[in-house]
Design a protein around this motif. Structure first.
Motif, PDB file in Angstrom:
ATOM      1  N   GLY A 210      58.241  29.125  48.687  1.00 46.37           N
ATOM      2  CA  GLY A 210      57.913  28.656  50.022  1.00 46.37           C
ATOM      3  C   GLY A 210      57.068  29.600  50.852  1.00 46.37           C
ATOM      4  N   ILE A 211      57.015  30.866  50.487  1.00 51.28           N
ATOM      5  CA  ILE A 211      56.216  31.828  51.254  1.00 51.28           C
ATOM      6  C   ILE A 211      54.736  31.455  51.255  1.00 51.28           C
ATOM      7  CG2 ILE A 211      55.835  33.406  49.307  1.00 51.28           C
ATOM      8  CD1 ILE A 211      56.129  35.710  51.300  1.00 51.28           C
ATOM      9  N   PHE A 212      54.310  30.665  50.244  1.00 51.05           N
ATOM     10  CA  PHE A 212      52.905  30.282  50.144  1.00 51.05           C
ATOM     11  C   PHE A 212      52.629  28.895  50.719  1.00 51.05           C
ATOM     12  CE2 PHE A 212      53.478  33.171  46.418  1.00 51.05           C
ATOM     13  CZ  PHE A 212      52.707  34.210  46.904  1.00 51.05           C
ATOM     14  N   VAL A 213      53.626  28.269  51.326  1.00 52.89           N
ATOM     15  CA  VAL A 213      53.485  26.898  51.832  1.00 52.89           C
ATOM     16  C   VAL A 213      53.712  26.872  53.339  1.00 52.89           C
ATOM     17  CG1 VAL A 213      54.484  24.572  51.775  1.00 52.89           C
ATOM     18  CG2 VAL A 213      54.144  25.838  49.637  1.00 52.89           C
ATOM     19  N   ASP A 214      52.861  26.123  54.045  1.00 56.72           N
ATOM     20  CA  ASP A 214      52.944  26.071  55.499  1.00 56.72           C
ATOM     21  C   ASP A 214      53.394  24.719  56.035  1.00 56.72           C
ATOM     22  OD1 ASP A 214      51.633  28.774  56.370  1.00 56.72           O
ATOM     23  OD2 ASP A 214      50.342  27.974  54.804  1.00 56.72           O
ATOM     24  N   GLN A 215      52.935  23.632  55.410  1.00 55.78           N
ATOM     25  CA  GLN A 215      53.270  22.306  55.909  1.00 55.78           C
ATOM     26  C   GLN A 215      53.572  21.374  54.738  1.00 55.78           C
ATOM     27  OE1 GLN A 215      50.231  20.824  58.550  1.00 55.78           O
ATOM     28  NE2 GLN A 215      50.149  22.711  59.736  1.00 55.78           N
ATOM     29  N   ILE A 216      54.530  20.452  54.958  1.00 52.89           N
ATOM     30  CA  ILE A 216      54.928  19.505  53.920  1.00 52.89           C
ATOM     31  C   ILE A 216      55.018  18.110  54.519  1.00 52.89           C
ATOM     32  CG2 ILE A 216      56.675  18.906  52.191  1.00 52.89           C
ATOM     33  CD1 ILE A 216      57.772  21.819  52.652  1.00 52.89           C
ATOM     34  N   ILE A 217      54.450  17.143  53.815  1.00 53.96           N
ATOM     35  CA  ILE A 217      54.595  15.751  54.192  1.00 53.96           C
ATOM     36  C   ILE A 217      55.058  14.972  52.964  1.00 53.96           C
ATOM     37  CG2 ILE A 217      52.128  15.345  53.791  1.00 53.96           C
ATOM     38  CD1 ILE A 217      54.394  13.428  56.256  1.00 53.96           C
ATOM     39  N   THR A 218      56.053  14.126  53.141  1.00 51.85           N
ATOM     40  CA  THR A 218      56.573  13.337  52.034  1.00 51.85           C
ATOM     41  C   THR A 218      55.765  12.051  51.877  1.00 51.85           C
ATOM     42  OG1 THR A 218      58.806  14.168  52.425  1.00 51.85           O
ATOM     43  CG2 THR A 218      58.599  12.196  51.063  1.00 51.85           C
ATOM     44  N   VAL A 219      55.251  11.836  50.667  1.00 52.49           N
ATOM     45  CA  VAL A 219      54.566  10.591  50.304  1.00 52.49           C
ATOM     46  C   VAL A 219      55.294  10.064  49.073  1.00 52.49           C
ATOM     47  CG1 VAL A 219      52.394   9.486  49.680  1.00 52.49           C
ATOM     48  CG2 VAL A 219      52.387  11.477  51.213  1.00 52.49           C
TER      49      VAL A 219
END
Length: 236
Positions: A210-219
């Motif tokens: 998760g340290i490399f991820v900023d935003q998440i959207i579920t599709v």
């Protein structure tokens, strides 16, 4: 509490500005974040430099982004592939730039950028037009071409599962460039098929922390490029 979820694909791409560099995951259809790409088209950012394995198919996804004149330059390995005609047509007209990079070199340039390695030498492209104008160094009797690491302002990638911290796993080969792009981008935006609670992902199988991820959207039901292209052929 850390929660990197956003409300919509349009909210996810809202901060992508004109002239930025965007890495887009995908090896053809596999791992291509179609919904995020289409949201970027709606958003309207232009003069983008896009890093991808290819230039899209038909009039959907990356090809649609190019066709809508949002991309000023492509950095890729396969500018022409099956059902790819938008980019070749614009390139022949001189309306879009191309930086052609061998596939292994492209992957390593992205990985190097994410690892903080500014440049490296590779034997790939020695003696070919792709080496013209680049530094060539002889090491242990063999020539190598100097290549520079690639970084980006944003990365748009697709995962199979994600939790609120941004830990990701992928669907087999849909992983492709996504992990290294997540490392090489200042802001990484992920569309995921399934969102799970913290602790549900086995740490031993997490590919992108998760340290490399900023935003998440579920599709939950993502579009497939091949089906969209096939529909174009039936209903041109």
């Amino acid at each position: 509490m850390i929660n990197k979820q956003v409300n919509s694909v349009h909210d996810a791409v809202a901060n992508i500005n004109d002239g930025t560099t965007v890495m887009i995951g995908g090896f053809g259809e596999a791992g291509s974040p179609i919904e995020l790409i289409h949201a970027l088209i709606d958003h309207g950012a232009k003069d983008l430099t896009v890093v991808n394995n290819n230039t899209g198919s038909g009039h959907v996804g990356l090809a649609a982004l190019i066709e809508n004149k949002r991309v000023a330059k492509m950095i890729c390995s396969f500018p022409k592939s099956a059902n790819s005609f938008v980019f070749p047509d614009l390139y022949k007209k001189g309306e879009i730039e191309l930086e052609l990079v061998p596939q292994g070199t492209l992957a390593e340039r992205i990985r190097a950028g994410g690892a903080g390695v500014p440049a490296f030498y590779t034997a790939t492209s020695v003696g070919t037009p792709l080496a013209e104008g680049k530094e060539v160094r002889n090491i242990n009797g063999r020539d190598y071409v100097l290549e520079y690491g690639l970084t980006a302002d944003f990365a748009l990638i697709k995962s199979l599962k994600a939790d609120r911290y941004g830990n990701l796993i992928y669907n087999k080969t849909a992983r492709n460039f996504a992990p290294v792009m997540a490392m090489a981008a200042e802001t990484t935006i992920v569309q995921t098929k399934e969102f799970v609670e913290a602790g549900e992902l086995d740490p031993e199988v997490v590919v992108t922390p998760g340290i490399f991820v900023d935003q998440i959207i579920t599709v939950a039901d993502p579009l497939l490029e091949s089906k969209l292209v096939a529909a174009e052929e039936v209903y041109p």
